[in-house]
Design a protein around this motif. Structure first.
Motif, PDB file in Angstrom:
ATOM      1  N   ALA A   1      -9.275  16.938 -16.621  1.00 33.42           N
ATOM      2  CA  ALA A   1      -9.225  17.186 -17.848  1.00 33.42           C
ATOM      3  C   ALA A   1      -9.056  18.556 -18.227  1.00 33.42           C
ATOM      4  N   THR A   2      -9.505  19.713 -17.139  1.00 32.84           N
ATOM      5  CA  THR A   2      -9.411  20.930 -17.273  1.00 32.84           C
ATOM      6  C   THR A   2      -8.260  21.402 -16.330  1.00 32.84           C
ATOM      7  N   ASN A   3      -7.995  20.690 -15.311  1.00 28.89           N
ATOM      8  CA  ASN A   3      -7.014  21.222 -14.165  1.00 28.89           C
ATOM      9  C   ASN A   3      -5.716  20.582 -14.357  1.00 28.89           C
ATOM     10  N   GLY A   4      -5.617  19.419 -14.814  1.00 33.67           N
ATOM     11  CA  GLY A   4      -4.530  18.528 -14.938  1.00 33.67           C
ATOM     12  C   GLY A   4      -3.894  18.141 -13.388  1.00 33.67           C
ATOM     13  N   ARG A   5      -4.886  18.069 -12.569  1.00 35.50           N
ATOM     14  CA  ARG A   5      -4.314  17.756 -11.088  1.00 35.50           C
ATOM     15  C   ARG A   5      -4.783  16.291 -10.783  1.00 35.50           C
ATOM     16  N   PHE A   6      -3.605  15.722 -10.116  1.00 34.34           N
ATOM     17  CA  PHE A   6      -3.778  14.498  -9.724  1.00 34.34           C
ATOM     18  C   PHE A   6      -3.122  14.204  -8.182  1.00 34.34           C
ATOM     19  N   ALA A   7      -3.573  13.256  -7.541  1.00 36.25           N
ATOM     20  CA  ALA A   7      -2.905  12.915  -5.978  1.00 36.25           C
ATOM     21  C   ALA A   7      -2.446  11.602  -6.260  1.00 36.25           C
ATOM     22  N   VAL A   8      -1.217  11.517  -5.452  1.00 31.14           N
ATOM     23  CA  VAL A   8      -0.628  10.343  -5.186  1.00 31.14           C
ATOM     24  C   VAL A   8      -0.377  10.015  -3.709  1.00 31.14           C
ATOM     25  N   HIS A   9      -0.519   8.772  -3.181  1.00 31.68           N
ATOM     26  CA  HIS A   9      -0.168   8.311  -1.868  1.00 31.68           C
ATOM     27  C   HIS A   9       1.085   7.354  -1.832  1.00 31.68           C
ATOM     28  N   TYR A  10       2.095   8.006  -1.161  1.00 31.66           N
ATOM     29  CA  TYR A  10       3.490   7.219  -1.102  1.00 31.66           C
ATOM     30  C   TYR A  10       3.958   7.232   0.308  1.00 31.66           C
ATOM     31  N   THR A  11       5.058   6.569   0.437  1.00 35.10           N
ATOM     32  CA  THR A  11       5.940   6.564   1.625  1.00 35.10           C
ATOM     33  C   THR A  11       7.151   7.369   1.605  1.00 35.10           C
ATOM     34  N   ASP A  12       7.313   8.282   2.388  1.00 34.54           N
ATOM     35  CA  ASP A  12       8.484   9.059   2.240  1.00 34.54           C
ATOM     36  C   ASP A  12       9.766   8.666   2.724  1.00 34.54           C
ATOM     37  N   LEU A  13      10.778   9.496   2.465  1.00 33.37           N
ATOM     38  CA  LEU A  13      12.083   8.753   2.887  1.00 33.37           C
ATOM     39  C   LEU A  13      12.307   8.700   4.542  1.00 33.37           C
ATOM     40  N   ALA A  14      11.309   9.177   5.283  1.00 30.74           N
ATOM     41  CA  ALA A  14      11.287   9.139   6.671  1.00 30.74           C
ATOM     42  C   ALA A  14      10.434   7.666   7.281  1.00 30.74           C
ATOM     43  N   GLY A  15       9.802   7.149   6.033  1.00 24.89           N
ATOM     44  CA  GLY A  15       8.995   5.926   6.315  1.00 24.89           C
ATOM     45  C   GLY A  15       7.521   6.433   6.655  1.00 24.89           C
ATOM     46  N   ASN A  16       7.312   7.661   6.372  1.00 20.78           N
ATOM     47  CA  ASN A  16       5.776   8.104   6.704  1.00 20.78           C
ATOM     48  C   ASN A  16       4.952   8.424   5.579  1.00 20.78           C
ATOM     49  N   THR A  17       3.668   8.165   6.017  1.00 17.27           N
ATOM     50  CA  THR A  17       2.744   8.207   4.721  1.00 17.27           C
ATOM     51  C   THR A  17       2.765   9.640   4.349  1.00 17.27           C
ATOM     52  N   ARG A  18       2.734   9.910   2.847  1.00 19.10           N
ATOM     53  CA  ARG A  18       2.447  11.107   2.409  1.00 19.10           C
ATOM     54  C   ARG A  18       1.690  11.315   1.321  1.00 19.10           C
ATOM     55  N   VAL A  19       0.733  12.075   1.205  1.00 14.19           N
ATOM     56  CA  VAL A  19      -0.367  12.284  -0.052  1.00 14.19           C
ATOM     57  C   VAL A  19      -0.036  13.798  -0.334  1.00 14.19           C
TER      58      VAL A  19
END
Length: 331
Positions: free
Chosen positions: A50-68
């Motif tokens: 609500a104050t910092n507008g920050r969020f995290a996502v978990h995805y697979t990058d174009l190399a096929g590896n996990t990225r947070v």
């Protein structure tokens, strides 16, 4: 008043009321690999969003590896994120395109928890689920709020050891596609996808550490059964509170404990589903056991069940592979 819906292809959409906003909250399709079980797989809002507008996502990058990574919302539009604000938190190499995990949660303690599968293929021949030097096959716990890219919480179970990855919170998991904390008790519930025979639901009560240093058994065990053997050493393993075989489904989809107010009679029930079976079931966790188990035909949405959702009021949603999101309401 808004629902944020994560799409595997790399977008996060907003629903207000029953209207889908035309412009995505976040669009990172150019960064995301979407083959097999890859994609944009998880979203978690910083407790101080609500104050910092920050969020995290978990995805697979174009190399096929996990990225947070973390992003922040736009300074001018609360319904848009700033796509140029990405800050890397963690990467993990993925040897195959399945069993990537994908769940991401800020826990009751404010730390960031993320689930990683065993690396894919089949049977975990490398034994990653039991290898504490490898991040795969585990739930990790990071301090991602006050440090860049992250710090290890002082009370993580393996902090201070040089022979173990100190990020690891729980291990012995094959593919913890969806896990959640009971917002009332802090208990940890994990839907761990099985190999070819058994699906499982694991529970670790807050009073027993909510998963801290727990070995859930893979690949020594599949469900409550020795994997690929008639006998095995089960010392130190925590077995699931519930399992079901592949005559009933193929891939468990973990959900949430209901803590909403619209349907008081289901308070305290944990709801979960199956990707292939398309059904929704529930249980109550009591004295270390799954009790009061039930199947809910009226909650089967049709199609595969991809995930569950929880809104600010604790009401629950079911996500279907046909692109629909359903809210659970009184009959």
């Amino acid at each position: 008043d808004r629902l944020f819906i994560v799409e595997k292809g790399g977008t996060i959409r907003i629903v207000t009321g029953r209207s889908l906003l035309p412009t995505a909250f976040l669009d990172i399709r150019a960064l995301v690999s979407t083959g097999s079980e890859q994609g944009l797989l998880g979203l978690a809002f910083d407790p101080d969003y609500a104050t910092n507008g920050r969020f995290a996502v978990h995805y697979t990058d174009l190399a096929g590896n996990t990225r947070v990574s973390t992003f922040v919302r736009s300074a001018s539009d609360p319904d848009r994120a700033d796509p140029g604000s990405e800050q890397l938190v963690l990467t993990a190499a993925q040897p195959f395109a399945n069993h990537n995990g994908g769940q991401l949660v800020f826990g009751p303690d404010g730390y960031l928890y993320l689930g990683l599968g065993d690396g894919g293929s089949g049977g975990d021949p490398q034994g990653r689920g039991q290898d504490l030097t490898d991040l795969l096959g585990s739930i990790l716990r990071l301090d991602a709020r006050t440090a860049t890219p992250y710090a290890i919480p002082a009370d993580n179970p393996f902090t201070g050891r040089t022979d173990v990855r100190p990020e690891i919170w729980s291990y012995g998991l094959r593919n913890p596609w969806r896990f959640s904390f009971d917002r009332a008790t802090g208990d940890l519930y994990v839907g761990d996808v099985g190999q070819n025979a058994w699906e499982e639901v694991d529970v670790s009560p807050a009073a027993e550490g909510a998963g801290k240093a727990i070995n859930f058994g893979w690949n020594t065990m599949e469900g409550k059964h020795c994997f690929g053997a008639n006998s095995c050493d089960q010392a130190g393993l925590v077995l699931p509170v519930l399992e079901y075989d592949h005559d009933q489904g193929c891939s468990v989809t973990g959900g949430y404990v209901y803590r909403g107010v619209a349907i008081p009679e289901i308070q305290g029930r944990y709801f979960y589903g199956d990707y292939c079976g398309g059904w929704v079931r529930s249980l109550r966790y009591q004295a270390g056991a799954a009790v009061d188990q039930a199947q809910w035909p009226t909650l089967a949405p049709g199609g595969s069940i991809l995930s569950f959702g929880e809104d600010a009021a604790g009401e629950l949603y079911v996500l279907s592979s046909d692109g629909r999101a359903f809210r659970i309401v009184p009959k």
